[in-house]
Design a protein around this motif. Sequence first.
Motif, PDB file in Angstrom:
ATOM      1  N   UNK A  19       0.837  -1.206   0.000  1.00  0.00           N
ATOM      2  CA  UNK A  19       0.000   0.000   0.000  1.00  0.00           C
ATOM      3  C   UNK A  19       0.871   1.255   0.000  1.00  0.00           C
ATOM      4  N   UNK A  20       1.976   1.223   0.719  1.00  0.00           N
ATOM      5  CA  UNK A  20       2.912   2.348   0.718  1.00  0.00           C
ATOM      6  C   UNK A  20       3.553   2.481  -0.666  1.00  0.00           C
ATOM      7  N   UNK A  21       3.957   1.366  -1.252  1.00  0.00           N
ATOM      8  CA  UNK A  21       4.596   1.369  -2.572  1.00  0.00           C
ATOM      9  C   UNK A  21       3.639   1.882  -3.647  1.00  0.00           C
ATOM     10  N   UNK A  22       2.342   1.664  -3.472  1.00  0.00           N
ATOM     11  CA  UNK A  22       1.331   2.136  -4.424  1.00  0.00           C
ATOM     12  C   UNK A  22       0.998   3.615  -4.245  1.00  0.00           C
ATOM     13  N   UNK A  23       1.337   4.181  -3.095  1.00  0.00           N
ATOM     14  CA  UNK A  23       0.948   5.553  -2.801  1.00  0.00           C
ATOM     15  C   UNK A  23      -0.405   5.653  -2.129  1.00  0.00           C
ATOM     16  N   UNK A  24      -1.022   4.517  -1.826  1.00  0.00           N
ATOM     17  CA  UNK A  24      -2.322   4.509  -1.154  1.00  0.00           C
ATOM     18  C   UNK A  24      -2.168   4.810   0.337  1.00  0.00           C
ATOM     19  N   UNK A  25      -1.001   4.542   0.877  1.00  0.00           N
ATOM     20  CA  UNK A  25      -0.682   4.777   2.288  1.00  0.00           C
ATOM     21  C   UNK A  25       0.499   5.723   2.341  1.00  0.00           C
ATOM     22  N   UNK A  26       0.330   6.860   3.009  1.00  0.00           N
ATOM     23  CA  UNK A  26       1.424   7.831   3.115  1.00  0.00           C
ATOM     24  C   UNK A  26       1.815   8.092   4.562  1.00  0.00           C
ATOM     25  N   UNK A  27       1.072   7.516   5.503  1.00  0.00           N
ATOM     26  CA  UNK A  27       1.364   7.690   6.928  1.00  0.00           C
ATOM     27  C   UNK A  27       1.546   6.317   7.557  1.00  0.00           C
ATOM     28  N   UNK A  28       2.657   6.120   8.206  1.00  0.00           N
ATOM     29  CA  UNK A  28       2.898   4.893   8.970  1.00  0.00           C
ATOM     30  C   UNK A  28       2.696   5.230  10.434  1.00  0.00           C
ATOM     31  N   UNK A  29       1.920   4.409  11.148  1.00  0.00           N
ATOM     32  CA  UNK A  29       1.697   4.665  12.572  1.00  0.00           C
ATOM     33  C   UNK A  29       2.560   3.719  13.403  1.00  0.00           C
TER      34      UNK A  29
END
Length: 173
Positions: A19-29
């Motif tokens: 999801x991060x690699x796709x750009x769908x996730x930009x915040x890691x908690x």
Amino acid sequence: MSHAGHIKGLSLWQPWATLMEMGAKTIETRSWYTSYRGPLAILAARKWGWDFHGLCRTEPYARILRTRFDLPPGRGGRCPRPLPLGAIVCVVDLVDCVRIGPANTPAGDEYEFGDYTPGRFAWKTKSLRPLKAPIAWSGAQGLFDIPLSVKALLDTVGEVAEPAVGLFDGRSA
């Protein structure tokens, strides 16, 4: 900032790394704060966690992973395609780390992709640089250093790719 001989890395379970690699996730908690700012290699952990395959069948995960693999709606089962494991999948820039509270909790898909319990920390990223292919690498817990030999490979990644606005939150781009 990163040192000349290495880049910082962070391991994420799948499907969050993709999801991060796709750009769908930009915040890691995370439960902990970091003062680090700069390039950050995102690694997919070497194995799947408890029932993360089940997560891939739920929304919004299923909808977004279908866009990644160009699949029609309604496909059930496990994740639609094998996701990389034990590999660096992209590089982002870690630009901020803030304590989570009501004023800085995102809405929509981004909220679904993290644990926004008050008191945790939101690691905000920008400038996604996906790799042409995953680079096999064993990660570690916490932030860790990736040596120059791998950093040289990461320095050849493509241009910054910003996600299409609306693509991952149910709106048309």
